[in-house]
Scaffold this motif. Structure first.
Motif, PDB file in Angstrom:
ATOM      1  N   ALA A 170       0.832  -1.205   0.000  1.00 10.14           N
ATOM      2  CA  ALA A 170       0.000   0.000   0.000  1.00 10.14           C
ATOM      3  C   ALA A 170       0.870   1.259   0.000  1.00 10.14           C
ATOM      4  O   ALA A 170       0.566   2.234  -0.671  1.00 10.14           O
ATOM      5  N   LEU A 171       1.975   1.230   0.771  1.00  7.74           N
ATOM      6  CA  LEU A 171       2.866   2.384   0.831  1.00  7.74           C
ATOM      7  C   LEU A 171       3.575   2.601  -0.491  1.00  7.74           C
ATOM      8  O   LEU A 171       3.822   3.727  -0.900  1.00  7.74           O
ATOM      9  N   LYS A 172       3.930   1.519  -1.163  1.00  3.56           N
ATOM     10  CA  LYS A 172       4.627   1.612  -2.446  1.00  3.56           C
ATOM     11  C   LYS A 172       3.711   2.168  -3.528  1.00  3.56           C
ATOM     12  O   LYS A 172       4.140   2.929  -4.378  1.00  3.56           O
ATOM     13  N   ALA A 173       2.446   1.785  -3.496  1.00  8.29           N
ATOM     14  CA  ALA A 173       1.517   2.174  -4.555  1.00  8.29           C
ATOM     15  C   ALA A 173       1.092   3.631  -4.433  1.00  8.29           C
ATOM     16  O   ALA A 173       0.742   4.243  -5.413  1.00  8.29           O
ATOM     17  N   GLU A 217       1.681  11.358  -7.784  1.00  5.29           N
ATOM     18  CA  GLU A 217       2.786  12.007  -8.475  1.00  5.29           C
ATOM     19  C   GLU A 217       2.259  13.231  -9.229  1.00  5.29           C
ATOM     20  O   GLU A 217       1.256  13.131  -9.927  1.00  5.29           O
ATOM     21  N   PRO A 218       2.921  14.360  -9.075  1.00  8.68           N
ATOM     22  CA  PRO A 218       2.408  15.570  -9.749  1.00  8.68           C
ATOM     23  C   PRO A 218       2.398  15.401 -11.257  1.00  8.68           C
ATOM     24  O   PRO A 218       3.348  14.914 -11.840  1.00  8.68           O
ATOM     25  N   GLN A 219       1.300  15.835 -11.875  1.00  7.26           N
ATOM     26  CA  GLN A 219       1.150  15.669 -13.318  1.00  7.26           C
ATOM     27  C   GLN A 219       1.835  16.797 -14.081  1.00  7.26           C
ATOM     28  O   GLN A 219       1.950  16.727 -15.299  1.00  7.26           O
TER      29      GLN A 219
END
Ligand SMILES: [Zn+2]
Length: 76
Positions: A24-27, A33-35
């Motif tokens: 869950a932390l990895k995903a 992530e800023p677009q």
């Protein structure tokens, strides 16, 4: 013997929880992530107001133009 089995079940349960939390932390960072990353900064033309990417903008002093024609037209 029953205690050993219980210990194994507890350890397996702990492993499952750790595995789930790590996944869950990895995903999460991938989703948030800023677009804007990678997209160029847009600057308005001083003549017509059209927004052009910073890399394609023409500069004259502190003014920015979209094309050489507008740069010439606005020059004193
Ligand atoms: Zn222009």
């Amino acid at each position: 013997m029953g205690q050993l089995l219980r210990l194994l079940i507890i350890l397996f349960g702990l492993w499952l929880v750790i595995h789930y939390v790590r996944r869950a932390l990895k995903a999460r960072p991938r989703d948030t992530e800023p677009q804007t990353r990678g997209s160029p900064r847009m600057l308005p033309c001083a003549r017509c107001g059209v927004h052009v990417p910073e890399s394609q903008a023409l500069r004259s002093g502190d003014k920015i133009y979209c094309c050489p024609e507008h740069l010439k037209e606005d020059a004193p």
